[in-house]
Design a protein around this motif. Structure first.
Motif, short mmCIF file in Angstrom:
data_model
loop_
_atom_site.label_atom_id
_atom_site.label_comp_id
_atom_site.label_asym_id
_atom_site.label_seq_id
_atom_site.Cartn_x
_atom_site.Cartn_y
_atom_site.Cartn_z
N GLN A 9 44.12 35.22 50.24
CA GLN A 9 45.33 36.04 50.19
C GLN A 9 45.39 36.71 48.81
O GLN A 9 44.65 36.35 47.90
N ASP A 10 46.30 37.64 48.66
CA ASP A 10 46.47 38.34 47.38
C ASP A 10 46.62 37.34 46.23
O ASP A 10 46.03 37.52 45.17
N GLU A 11 47.40 36.28 46.45
CA GLU A 11 47.69 35.31 45.40
C GLU A 11 46.42 34.65 44.87
O GLU A 11 46.37 34.21 43.72
N ARG A 20 50.77 41.25 41.12
CA ARG A 20 50.60 41.12 42.57
C ARG A 20 50.08 42.42 43.19
O ARG A 20 49.27 42.38 44.11
N GLU A 21 50.52 43.55 42.69
CA GLU A 21 50.08 44.84 43.22
C GLU A 21 48.58 45.03 43.02
O GLU A 21 47.87 45.45 43.92
N ALA A 23 46.37 42.65 42.59
CA ALA A 23 45.70 41.66 43.43
C ALA A 23 45.61 42.17 44.87
O ALA A 23 44.58 42.02 45.53
N HIS A 24 46.68 42.79 45.34
CA HIS A 24 46.70 43.34 46.70
C HIS A 24 45.65 44.45 46.84
O HIS A 24 44.89 44.47 47.81
N ARG A 25 45.61 45.35 45.87
CA ARG A 25 44.62 46.46 45.92
C ARG A 25 43.19 45.93 45.84
O ARG A 25 42.31 46.43 46.52
N ARG A 27 42.11 42.96 46.87
CA ARG A 27 41.76 42.34 48.15
C ARG A 27 41.45 43.41 49.20
O ARG A 27 40.50 43.28 49.98
N LYS A 28 42.22 44.48 49.20
CA LYS A 28 41.95 45.57 50.15
C LYS A 28 40.59 46.22 49.88
O LYS A 28 39.85 46.52 50.80
#
Length: 133
Positions: A9-11, A20-21, A23-25, A27-28
């Motif tokens: 997950q992003d975390e 967090r933003e 991390a999200h990018r 992972r994508k």
């Protein structure tokens, strides 16, 4: 990557991401690398290993073979860009601008879904309702 395989997950990327933003990018981006058949080789392997949790992102960054694969891919991209005609460069710029606009819209939608108010909020008893005097 099979559907029943665990995915991070992003975390799980917060050890290398600023927030967090990011991390999200990240992972994508790893998902794109893992799922795009044109990537192939060590870069795709690294993305799959990180996404599955078998390899941490810090470890991947410190693995010479994976960083060599990234460097090779960047060199290929640079050579392709250098060999473009003016027409191809303009077409690439237009495609990139369109892709970037769509990506920003998608990220804004995802951010709103993640950060927006939930429809399932649990609140305290209503004042002035029946049975409350």
């Amino acid at each position: 990557m099979s559907n029943d395989e665990r995915q991070i997950q992003d975390e799980d990327l917060m050890d290398v991401a600023r927030d967090r933003e990011q991390a999200h990018r990240l992972r994508k981006a790893l998902k794109v690398l893992a799922e795009n058949p044109n990537v192939g080789g060590g870069l795709q392997e690294m993305a799959k290993e990180v996404l599955s949790g078998r390899l941490g992102m810090k470890e991947a960054i410190q693995t010479p073979g994976y960083m060599d694969a990234l460097g090779d891919r960047l060199t290929q991209i640079r050579h392709a860009a250098e060999n473009q005609t003016a027409e191809e460069r303009e077409e690439s710029r237009a495609k990139f601008a369109d892709w970037q606009r769509k990506r920003e819209e998608e990220e804004e939608r995802e951010r709103a879904e993640r950060d927006g108010p939930s429809l399932n909020l649990v609140t305290g008893p209503r004042r002035g309702g029946r049975g409350h005097r």
